[in-house]
Motif scaffolding. Structure first.
Motif, PDB file in Angstrom:
ATOM      1  N   ALA A  17       0.843  -1.194   0.000  1.00 42.99           N
ATOM      2  CA  ALA A  17       0.000   0.000   0.000  1.00 42.99           C
ATOM      3  C   ALA A  17       0.879   1.246   0.000  1.00 42.99           C
ATOM      4  O   ALA A  17       2.000   1.231   0.517  1.00 42.99           O
ATOM      5  CB  ALA A  17      -0.915   0.007   1.229  1.00 42.99           C
ATOM      6  N   PRO A  18       0.417   2.346  -0.613  1.00 49.34           N
ATOM      7  CA  PRO A  18       1.230   3.579  -0.599  1.00 49.34           C
ATOM      8  C   PRO A  18       1.345   4.135   0.810  1.00 49.34           C
ATOM      9  O   PRO A  18       0.493   3.892   1.667  1.00 49.34           O
ATOM     10  CB  PRO A  18       0.423   4.520  -1.512  1.00 49.34           C
ATOM     11  CG  PRO A  18      -0.976   3.996  -1.462  1.00 49.34           C
ATOM     12  CD  PRO A  18      -0.841   2.507  -1.326  1.00 49.34           C
ATOM     13  N   PRO A  19       2.419   4.873   1.105  1.00 52.89           N
ATOM     14  CA  PRO A  19       2.587   5.442   2.451  1.00 52.89           C
ATOM     15  C   PRO A  19       1.507   6.474   2.752  1.00 52.89           C
ATOM     16  O   PRO A  19       0.943   7.094   1.838  1.00 52.89           O
ATOM     17  CB  PRO A  19       3.985   6.093   2.379  1.00 52.89           C
ATOM     18  CG  PRO A  19       4.209   6.345   0.932  1.00 52.89           C
ATOM     19  CD  PRO A  19       3.520   5.233   0.197  1.00 52.89           C
ATOM     20  N   PRO A  20       1.153   6.667   4.013  1.00 59.17           N
ATOM     21  CA  PRO A  20       0.104   7.642   4.366  1.00 59.17           C
ATOM     22  C   PRO A  20       0.536   9.057   4.019  1.00 59.17           C
ATOM     23  O   PRO A  20       1.721   9.402   4.121  1.00 59.17           O
ATOM     24  CB  PRO A  20      -0.035   7.460   5.889  1.00 59.17           C
ATOM     25  CG  PRO A  20       1.261   6.876   6.331  1.00 59.17           C
ATOM     26  CD  PRO A  20       1.728   6.024   5.182  1.00 59.17           C
ATOM     27  N   PRO A  21      -0.396   9.894   3.568  1.00 55.18           N
ATOM     28  CA  PRO A  21      -0.032  11.278   3.208  1.00 55.18           C
ATOM     29  C   PRO A  21       0.352  12.092   4.441  1.00 55.18           C
ATOM     30  O   PRO A  21      -0.086  11.826   5.558  1.00 55.18           O
ATOM     31  CB  PRO A  21      -1.320  11.812   2.548  1.00 55.18           C
ATOM     32  CG  PRO A  21      -2.410  10.994   3.160  1.00 55.18           C
ATOM     33  CD  PRO A  21      -1.824   9.625   3.383  1.00 55.18           C
TER      34      PRO A  21
END
Length: 272
Positions: A79-83
């Motif tokens: 999953a992409p890293p949290p903004p």
């Protein structure tokens, strides 16, 4: 007589003339050459087999060991890293160091002749301008005492992150990821034994990968099993069935406590 070959057929007939040829010696002499040749061929073949058997066995054993060491690679969807939250205030700037003040070094007095003295001693005016170092400053005993308080909030320490019992953590943001007992290779071995190829998929020659996601609970049980990308023909249902029957995993750990973790994996269906 040196070139006489008593094993030739002509001499054999002369020797055994008017004798009992069915006794055995006649047949042995007659088939002596063929028996000798046959024995040499068989002995050579047996020798070659015994000589090359260890080498053939080592080659076969090496290929089998290499096949057993190959482990299927695990495909994990990251999953992409949290903004980054734009409302988070930046840290306070670092205060610059105080300005450097020239100090006059006062060496101990040394008596020397006037000829050897080159540097003149510092004058009173120069001592007033420079800082000689540490000094005792006398204050007013009747003055009010003011205690200076720190200015600004300073750097804040992050509070300890509380572990939410019902929160589902992402696989990449957890301290210790959940794991099948014995490792991922044992899990794929379990899948290979437990999966039964659906008859409809066999008839239609359906092959490929079924991508699934599930949640590893705090007790290691797999829940919320869903198919993110399937093949159909009964393969999706078979993959869900095998995951539901899976042994319990080792749960994920966050701040020293077991938590719920979402996990992504794929099941490969291949016809031999």
């Amino acid at each position: 007589m040196s070139k006489l070959d008593i094993f030739r057929k002509e001499w054999l007939e002369v020797v055994f003339e008017d004798k009992n040829k069915s006794y055995g010696a006649y047949q042995l002499r007659k088939t002596n050459g063929a028996n000798t040749t046959r024995a040499l061929i068989i002995g050579s073949i047996v020798f070659l087999i015994l000589f090359f058997t260890p080498k053939i066995y080592s080659l076969i054993k090496g290929s089998i060991d290499q096949q057993e060491e190959q482990v299927k690679a695990q495909e994990v969807i990251l999953a992409p890293p949290p903004p980054v939250n734009p409302e988070t205030p930046p840290p306070p700037p670092v205060e610059p160091p105080p300005p450097k003040v020239d100090q006059v070094k006062m060496p101990p007095p040394i008596v020397k002749p006037d000829i050897e003295v080159r540097d003149e001693p510092p004058t009173v005016e120069k001592l007033k301008e420079a800082d000689p170092g540490q000094r005792d400053i006398k204050g007013d005993p009747t003055a009010e005492i003011n205690i200076a308080e720190p200015v600004g909030e300073g750097p804040k320490r992050e509070a300890a992150v509380a572990v939410d019992d019902n929160k589902v953590y992402d696989f990449v943001s957890i301290e210790k990821q959940p794991e099948f007992p014995g490792g991922i290779s044992k899990f794929y071995a379990y899948l290979g034994k437990a999966i039964k190829y659906p008859p409809m998929a066999q008839e239609n020659n359906v092959q490929g990968k079924v991508f699934l996601s599930f949640v590893v609970e705090k007790d290691g049980k797999l829940t919320d099993i869903t198919v993110t990308r399937g093949l159909g023909s009964g393969t999706d249902e078979e993959a869900i069935r095998v995951l539901k029957a899976s042994p319990r995993w080792n749960p994920g750990i966050q701040n020293g406590k077991p938590v719920r973790v979402k996990y992504n994996i794929n099941v490969n269906f291949t016809l031999n």
